[in-house]
Design a protein around this motif. Structure first.
Motif, PDB file in Angstrom:
ATOM      1  N   TRP A 297      -1.150 -61.511 -23.874  1.00 32.58           N
ATOM      2  CA  TRP A 297      -1.825 -60.728 -24.909  1.00 32.58           C
ATOM      3  C   TRP A 297      -3.340 -60.793 -24.834  1.00 32.58           C
ATOM      4  O   TRP A 297      -4.026 -60.025 -25.499  1.00 32.58           O
ATOM      5  CB  TRP A 297      -1.357 -61.196 -26.302  1.00 32.58           C
ATOM      6  CG  TRP A 297       0.050 -60.756 -26.623  1.00 32.58           C
ATOM      7  CD1 TRP A 297       0.878 -60.073 -25.810  1.00 32.58           C
ATOM      8  CD2 TRP A 297       0.754 -60.963 -27.847  1.00 32.58           C
ATOM      9  NE1 TRP A 297       2.075 -59.840 -26.423  1.00 32.58           N
ATOM     10  CE2 TRP A 297       2.031 -60.377 -27.690  1.00 32.58           C
ATOM     11  CE3 TRP A 297       0.440 -61.585 -29.056  1.00 32.58           C
ATOM     12  CZ2 TRP A 297       2.987 -60.399 -28.698  1.00 32.58           C
ATOM     13  CZ3 TRP A 297       1.393 -61.607 -30.064  1.00 32.58           C
ATOM     14  CH2 TRP A 297       2.663 -61.016 -29.878  1.00 32.58           C
ATOM     15  N   LEU A 306      -2.195 -56.245 -28.885  1.00 32.39           N
ATOM     16  CA  LEU A 306      -1.392 -57.192 -29.658  1.00 32.39           C
ATOM     17  C   LEU A 306      -2.161 -58.490 -29.888  1.00 32.39           C
ATOM     18  O   LEU A 306      -2.003 -59.133 -30.917  1.00 32.39           O
ATOM     19  CB  LEU A 306      -0.071 -57.481 -28.931  1.00 32.39           C
ATOM     20  CG  LEU A 306       0.864 -56.283 -28.747  1.00 32.39           C
ATOM     21  CD1 LEU A 306       2.148 -56.701 -28.041  1.00 32.39           C
ATOM     22  CD2 LEU A 306       1.187 -55.646 -30.098  1.00 32.39           C
ATOM     23  N   TRP A 310      -2.795 -59.984 -33.463  1.00 34.86           N
ATOM     24  CA  TRP A 310      -2.414 -61.368 -33.754  1.00 34.86           C
ATOM     25  C   TRP A 310      -3.581 -62.118 -34.402  1.00 34.86           C
ATOM     26  O   TRP A 310      -3.434 -62.806 -35.388  1.00 34.86           O
ATOM     27  CB  TRP A 310      -1.976 -62.058 -32.464  1.00 34.86           C
ATOM     28  CG  TRP A 310      -1.647 -63.507 -32.639  1.00 34.86           C
ATOM     29  CD1 TRP A 310      -0.505 -64.044 -33.138  1.00 34.86           C
ATOM     30  CD2 TRP A 310      -2.505 -64.618 -32.344  1.00 34.86           C
ATOM     31  NE1 TRP A 310      -0.578 -65.407 -33.169  1.00 34.86           N
ATOM     32  CE2 TRP A 310      -1.806 -65.784 -32.681  1.00 34.86           C
ATOM     33  CE3 TRP A 310      -3.803 -64.724 -31.831  1.00 34.86           C
ATOM     34  CZ2 TRP A 310      -2.353 -67.070 -32.522  1.00 34.86           C
ATOM     35  CZ3 TRP A 310      -4.342 -65.994 -31.667  1.00 34.86           C
ATOM     36  CH2 TRP A 310      -3.618 -67.152 -32.005  1.00 34.86           C
ATOM     37  N   ASN A 313      -4.113 -60.972 -37.934  1.00 37.33           N
ATOM     38  CA  ASN A 313      -3.163 -61.592 -38.845  1.00 37.33           C
ATOM     39  C   ASN A 313      -3.508 -63.057 -39.110  1.00 37.33           C
ATOM     40  O   ASN A 313      -3.378 -63.565 -40.221  1.00 37.33           O
ATOM     41  CB  ASN A 313      -1.748 -61.468 -38.270  1.00 37.33           C
ATOM     42  CG  ASN A 313      -0.726 -62.278 -39.040  1.00 37.33           C
ATOM     43  OD1 ASN A 313      -0.114 -63.192 -38.514  1.00 37.33           O
ATOM     44  ND2 ASN A 313      -0.562 -61.944 -40.319  1.00 37.33           N
ATOM     45  N   GLN A 314      -3.976 -63.759 -38.067  1.00 33.74           N
ATOM     46  CA  GLN A 314      -4.361 -65.164 -38.229  1.00 33.74           C
ATOM     47  C   GLN A 314      -5.542 -65.303 -39.173  1.00 33.74           C
ATOM     48  O   GLN A 314      -5.551 -66.163 -40.044  1.00 33.74           O
ATOM     49  CB  GLN A 314      -4.748 -65.752 -36.866  1.00 33.74           C
ATOM     50  CG  GLN A 314      -3.598 -65.894 -35.886  1.00 33.74           C
ATOM     51  CD  GLN A 314      -2.700 -67.066 -36.219  1.00 33.74           C
ATOM     52  OE1 GLN A 314      -3.161 -68.158 -36.515  1.00 33.74           O
ATOM     53  NE2 GLN A 314      -1.394 -66.825 -36.205  1.00 33.74           N
ATOM     54  N   GLU A 322       2.027 -60.788 -41.957  1.00 30.96           N
ATOM     55  CA  GLU A 322       2.846 -61.121 -40.812  1.00 30.96           C
ATOM     56  C   GLU A 322       3.891 -60.051 -40.561  1.00 30.96           C
ATOM     57  O   GLU A 322       4.187 -59.697 -39.418  1.00 30.96           O
ATOM     58  CB  GLU A 322       3.505 -62.475 -41.069  1.00 30.96           C
ATOM     59  CG  GLU A 322       3.966 -63.146 -39.813  1.00 30.96           C
ATOM     60  CD  GLU A 322       4.449 -64.566 -40.090  1.00 30.96           C
ATOM     61  OE1 GLU A 322       3.678 -65.349 -40.696  1.00 30.96           O
ATOM     62  OE2 GLU A 322       5.588 -64.859 -39.722  1.00 30.96           O
ATOM     63  N   PHE A 325       2.477 -57.204 -38.806  1.00 34.87           N
ATOM     64  CA  PHE A 325       2.217 -57.573 -37.421  1.00 34.87           C
ATOM     65  C   PHE A 325       3.504 -57.469 -36.601  1.00 34.87           C
ATOM     66  O   PHE A 325       3.524 -56.876 -35.521  1.00 34.87           O
ATOM     67  CB  PHE A 325       1.627 -58.996 -37.378  1.00 34.87           C
ATOM     68  CG  PHE A 325       1.428 -59.522 -35.985  1.00 34.87           C
ATOM     69  CD1 PHE A 325       0.716 -58.796 -35.037  1.00 34.87           C
ATOM     70  CD2 PHE A 325       1.947 -60.762 -35.617  1.00 34.87           C
ATOM     71  CE1 PHE A 325       0.537 -59.281 -33.757  1.00 34.87           C
ATOM     72  CE2 PHE A 325       1.761 -61.253 -34.342  1.00 34.87           C
ATOM     73  CZ  PHE A 325       1.057 -60.517 -33.413  1.00 34.87           C
ATOM     74  N   VAL A 329       4.237 -55.257 -33.271  1.00 35.32           N
ATOM     75  CA  VAL A 329       4.681 -55.823 -31.988  1.00 35.32           C
ATOM     76  C   VAL A 329       5.922 -55.080 -31.508  1.00 35.32           C
ATOM     77  O   VAL A 329       6.004 -54.644 -30.350  1.00 35.32           O
ATOM     78  CB  VAL A 329       4.972 -57.333 -32.123  1.00 35.32           C
ATOM     79  CG1 VAL A 329       5.619 -57.862 -30.844  1.00 35.32           C
ATOM     80  CG2 VAL A 329       3.698 -58.092 -32.434  1.00 35.32           C
ATOM     81  N   ARG A 343      10.985 -62.830 -31.301  1.00 35.01           N
ATOM     82  CA  ARG A 343       9.687 -63.372 -31.640  1.00 35.01           C
ATOM     83  C   ARG A 343       9.495 -64.747 -30.971  1.00 35.01           C
ATOM     84  O   ARG A 343       8.439 -65.046 -30.410  1.00 35.01           O
ATOM     85  CB  ARG A 343       9.612 -63.519 -33.155  1.00 35.01           C
ATOM     86  CG  ARG A 343       8.288 -64.051 -33.606  1.00 35.01           C
ATOM     87  CD  ARG A 343       8.195 -64.083 -35.099  1.00 35.01           C
ATOM     88  NE  ARG A 343       6.925 -64.699 -35.452  1.00 35.01           N
ATOM     89  CZ  ARG A 343       6.529 -64.900 -36.683  1.00 35.01           C
ATOM     90  NH1 ARG A 343       7.292 -64.519 -37.694  1.00 35.01           N
ATOM     91  NH2 ARG A 343       5.386 -65.463 -36.916  1.00 35.01           N
ATOM     92  N   TYR A 348       5.125 -66.027 -30.524  1.00 33.36           N
ATOM     93  CA  TYR A 348       4.111 -65.846 -31.581  1.00 33.36           C
ATOM     94  C   TYR A 348       4.651 -66.210 -32.946  1.00 33.36           C
ATOM     95  O   TYR A 348       5.839 -66.458 -33.085  1.00 33.36           O
ATOM     96  CB  TYR A 348       3.566 -64.405 -31.574  1.00 33.36           C
ATOM     97  CG  TYR A 348       4.534 -63.321 -31.987  1.00 33.36           C
ATOM     98  CD1 TYR A 348       4.587 -62.877 -33.333  1.00 33.36           C
ATOM     99  CD2 TYR A 348       5.381 -62.713 -31.070  1.00 33.36           C
ATOM    100  CE1 TYR A 348       5.469 -61.877 -33.708  1.00 33.36           C
ATOM    101  CE2 TYR A 348       6.248 -61.718 -31.438  1.00 33.36           C
ATOM    102  CZ  TYR A 348       6.301 -61.300 -32.772  1.00 33.36           C
ATOM    103  OH  TYR A 348       7.159 -60.307 -33.150  1.00 33.36           O
TER     104      TYR A 348
END
Lengths: 348, 291, 338
Positions: A297, A306, A310, A313-314, A322, A325, A329, A343, A348
């Motif tokens: 990624w 992605l 990611w 989202n973090q 999430e 997200f 994905v 997942r 992730y």
């Protein structure tokens, strides 16, 4: 042997078939030829090294020796025509099972004779290694150079390879997804004032090695609304070493780590190390590997959107949950590979 | 005249040490000259200047009337053969190959020795009686054999004069005398010979002229019989040496007296015990080979 | 020791061995071509006939294998002659293009030319100047220290080699990692995998001229190897002769570096091996060393391109073979170092 035998049989069948066709349609053959213009057998493209390359109109096989080029070919859905590859990741074999039987034609640089043996329709390589490109071209194998260092180049490379590999439609869709998600992330975070943006460093395979502003990882961070503390480091080196002391001085909100095998440290070790305990990111447990366990990624390629999502989202889960997200994905993998992946498997 | 040397002085620039002081000498065709002197007086330096390897600070050296400093190594080498003290070279060339290199001043640059050159080398080996060594590596023969090979190399140069720098050093007694015989022989063949030596007896054996290079860097020159006196020997070597006619070999020999008798200034009590033993030096000079 | 006829027959044997190796190397590789096919292709191309087999096989034989084989032969010969010449004029059997720092100097020169975005001739000139500068410094250090010993020259070479290594590190540090670094590393490692005939052709004039000069002065290298004083009393203008020899052997090394990067050990070990065959006289040694070096590098390069899934840098193989061989030589000859 079995394969060879079948091959012979199929050739025989085709000849028989053609023979019947010719005898059957010999009367209107001339008519047909005049109606449909002969389909061109080759096309000329300009690669990203600025070289004009004549490639077959229908590319049936492709060989690679440079890691990043693999992501492009796989995402374009052409993993099944790869006949030479330097490194087969589990991900690659999963999306293109035929790769299990494909051998190497060089590591980083082409092993010319091995490549001649495989004789692919096209060889895809980094544009900066003109030595390899020219040598392969001299063998009569069209060699396409690509650059994938910046987001713009990455889009261009996808476009170019889509054209070469006969996957223009797929390329357009992937680029659309890529641009849309980047715009989405930018728009979502554009109103966050500078002093409230999360500060980030992306750390390489050793403590104190960071991604500077020219690197793709920095672009991911900035697109996701973060601030790459190391963006002003001037270095021509990839992953320049700034030292752990500099990292203490920056004390970023987030530390994103490259998930290399053989890295000189692990996140678990860092968390246990008392000297790092005072770092904000460690204290708040805001240190994580960028998911690259299977698909890469944070590597050049459309899948790097992605990586952006990611990080988004973090850093800002309140803006981008999430669940959103996971949906994105899955959307990407449905678009690229027509399927979704676990997942856990993707990591992730 | 082969050599005319006028007012020569030499100083080693790094050490700021002057070794030759207003040295003048001439060397006639066919002459023999032995140069005696204490250690460090500059005997080798004088030869090196004469061979053109060192450039004197003052004074001039004329070789056949031509200023040596204006001559190339090649021009000098066609007239002057120089037998330096033997040393072992890095590579074990065959003795024949080694001797053939003496033809260098007569072979054009980028050329190679031809059959005539190889024959000249072979003849020189024959003259010196070392043809059996021709194909042996130069590094694997004895000191005496090496000295002969170097002399052979100087001979094939076809020079007019051959300079010998302590040709008897590092040789055993037998080889010392053999080499002196060869040098004498060469003088008879018409070469001029200049030889430095530590041993005054060798100068006496060789005859001809003798030059004494003193500690002050000055040179005295004259016929052997006039120059070598016991007083002068005491002065140069700081040690008593006796000149004694030896009827058995019908010549005057230079021999040291019994140890610890004539030389009490430098030899102390340490040698008292050896008093009763015959001196090793007096035994070593037994020129049986000499005619 | 070695009679004329023995030396002649050894050279003829080496020549035959080289021819066999060339043909053999022509026939092996990852691309499946039968030896007969390879020879047919070669024959057809040499005499301008139509090739009997498929086009790719022709390209592999004529475009890949032939240039590599020619380059291995030429460079193996050039480095060996260069090493033998250095060993002669410095009367020191312990020196070689790599131990004198010439190879790394040439490599630095090439790297600077790459950083300046020069190409072809520019790289060659810079490589030559770099090599010449390195050997000049190496020779100057013992002179400054007023030491004439073999070991001092070797130590001096280590000093210069170390310095050049650091400089190369510096150049790699400031090089553009994407475009320049890879080519600098390529030079450093030593490889023939991308050799083509034009590259080889561009260094051939320098190699041929240097070889002719060195061969024609080979007897004089013997004279110089006796020592400066001895050579001077034999009428040799030592400084001029030595400088010509240094220029030529540095040109040989730099040309080799331009084509294949730095290949270690060859220039040190091959002259010793050839000396065991034909004796120390340079008139015999230089041609024999050239032949042995050509055979050796050809074998090594053929191994590098056929063994393993990807190509091995040449210096790995030459080191694995060269270093133990040199240790054995030291033991066997108990070389006098002083």
């Amino acid at each position: 042997m079995k394969f060879k035998g079948m091959h012979k049989i199929s050739v025989l069948l085709i000849i028989l078939l053609m023979a019947t066709l010719f005898t059957g349609c010999s009367s209107n053959k001339a008519e047909q030829a005049s109606q449909t213009a002969p389909k061109p057998t080759t096309v000329t493209v300009t690669d990203m090294a600025g070289r004009d390359v004549v490639v077959p109109a229908e590319v049936k096989s492709v060989a690679l020796v440079w890691g990043p080029s693999t992501s492009f070919v796989l995402a374009l859905g052409k993993g099944d025509i790869i006949t030479g590859i330097n490194y087969k990741s589990d991900f690659a074999v999963k999306v293109a099972p035929n790769l299990a039987n494909v051998g190497s034609v060089g590591k980083g640089q082409a092993d010319l004779e091995a490549l001649a043996k495989v004789k692919p329709d096209v060889f895809i390589h980094k544009a900066t290694d003109t030595k390899s490109l020219d040598a392969v071209q001299a063998l009569g194998i069209p060699a396409i150079g690509i650059v994938a260092e910046t987001p713009e180049d990455l889009v261009k490379a996808t476009e170019l390879l889509g054209k070469v590999l006969g996957a223009e439609q797929k390329a357009t869709e992937l680029i659309a997804f890529y641009n849309e998600k980047n715009d989405f992330a930018k728009n979502l975070t554009k109103d966050i004032p500078a002093d409230q943006r999360k500060t980030v460093i992306v750390m390489g395979s050793e403590l104190g090695k960071v991604a500077h502003g020219e690197m793709l990882q920095s672009f991911l961070v900035e697109t996701a609304g973060g601030i790459n503390m190391a963006k002003d480091i001037q270095s021509k080196e990839i992953w320049p070493t700034v030292g752990t002391e500099q990292i203490f001085a920056w004390d970023p909100d987030f530390i994103f780590c490259e998930d290399y095998t053989g890295a000189a440290y692990t996140i678990d070790e860092l968390k246990k190390d008392s000297s790092f305990a005072n770092l904000k990111a460690i204290k708040n447990n805001k240190i994580a590997y960028i998911p690259a366990h299977q698909d890469l990624w944070d590597f050049p390629g459309v899948q790097s959107s992605l990586g952006t999502l990611w990080m988004l989202n973090q850093m800002y889960p309140e803006k981008y949950s999430e669940a959103d997200f996971i949906k994105d994905v899955n959307a990407f993998y449905t678009l690229a590979y027509g399927t979704t992946f676990d997942r856990e498997w993707l990591g992730y | 005249m082969i050599y005319e040397i006028n007012h020569l002085s030499f100083t080693y620039p790094q050490a700021n040490r002057s070794v030759l002081n207003d040295v003048s000498l001439t060397l006639a065709e066919g002459a023999i000259l032995s140069i005696l002197g204490p250690n460090g007086a500059g005997k080798s330096t004088l030869l090196n200047c004469m061979a053109g390897l060192l450039t004197p600070a003052y004074g001039e050296i004329k070789l056949y009337g031509k200023d040596l400093s204006t001559m190339t190594f090649r021009e000098i080498a066609q007239v002057v053969g120089y037998v330096q003290q033997i040393h072992s070279p890095a590579y074990g060339y065959s003795v024949l190959h080694f001797v053939t290199m003496g033809r260098a001043p007569r072979i054009p640059m980028f050329g190679r020795p031809g059959e005539a050159d190889k024959k000249a080398a072979w003849d020189a080996l024959e003259t010196l009686g070392i043809t059996h060594l021709a194909h042996k590596p130069y590094t694997e023969i004895s000191g005496g054999e090496m000295q002969k090979a170097v002399i052979a190399r100087a001979m094939v140069q076809e020079p007019r004069v051959i300079l010998f720098d302590e040709p008897t050093a590092h040789l055993d007694s037998g080889n010392q005398i053999r080499v002196l015989n060869i040098i004498r022989d060469m003088a008879e063949r018409g070469y001029s010979v200049v030889m430095t030596t530590h041993n005054p007896d060798h100068a006496l054996l060789l005859g001809g002229e003798v030059a004494i290079l003193g500690r002050d860097g000055r040179l005295q020159i004259g016929p052997c019989s006039e120059i070598i006196t016991e007083e002068l020997l005491l002065e140069i070597y700081n040690t008593r040496l006796c000149l004694i006619p030896v009827p058995e070999v019908s010549r005057v020999a230079c021999i040291p007296p019994r140890l610890n008798q004539g030389d009490q200034r430098t030899r102390g009590r340490m040698n008292v015990l050896r008093l009763v033993k015959p001196s090793p030096m007096s035994r070593s000079i037994r020129p049986a080979d000499y005619e | 020791m070695h009679s004329k006829w023995l030396v002649l027959s050894i050279n003829l044997f080496l020549l035959a061995a080289l021819a066999v190796c060339v043909v053999w190397s022509m026939c092996v590789g990852k691309y499946p071509i039968t030896p007969l096919e390879s020879l047919q292709i070669l024959y057809a191309n040499v005499f301008g006939l139509a090739a009997p087999t498929d086009q790719m096989a022709e390209k592999v034989v004529m475009g890949l294998r032939l240039p590599r084989i020619l380059a291995a032969v030429v460079i193996g010969a050039a480095l060996s002659m260069s090493g033998a010449t250095y060993q002669g004029i410095f009367k020191n059997p312990l020196v070689s293009p790599d131990f004198l720092g010439v190879s790394s100097g040439a490599c630095i020169g090439a790297a600077i030319a790459i950083l300046m975005s020069l190409s072809g001739t520019g790289i060659q000139i810079f490589a030559f100047c770099g090599g010449l500068l390195a050997v000049t410094i190496t020779v100057a250090i013992p002179r400054l220290l007023k030491s004439d010993s073999n070991i001092m020259l070797v130590l001096s070479g280590i000093i210069v080699g170390g310095l050049m290594g650091s400089l190369l590190g510096l150049l790699k540090y400031i090089a553009d990692p994407e475009t320049q670094l890879a080519s600098i590393v390529y030079w450093q490692m030593g490889s023939l995998s991308y050799v083509n005939l034009p590259t080889l052709g561009s260094v051939m004039p320098a190699i041929i001229v240097s070889t002719i000069i060195i061969l024609s002065m080979s007897w004089w290298i013997d004279v110089i190897s006796l020592g400066e004083r001895d050579a001077q009393t034999l009428g040799v203008n030592v400084r001029r002769t030595r400088n010509i020899a240094i220029l030529c052997s540095t040109l040989l090394t730099a040309s080799a570096v331009c084509v294949a990067g730095t290949i270690g050990w060859l220039g040190l070990v091959i002259p010793h091996f050839a000396r065991m065959l034909v004796g120390p006289e340079n008139t015999r040694l230089l041609p024999a060393a050239a032949l042995v070096g050509a055979i050796f590098l050809l074998l090594v390069d053929t191994a590098a391109r056929t063994i393993g899934s990807s190509e091995m840098p040449l210096s790995i193989l030459t080191g694995i073979i060269g270093a133990p061989f040199f240790a054995w030589l030291l033991y066997r000859r108990r070389m006098k170092l002083h």
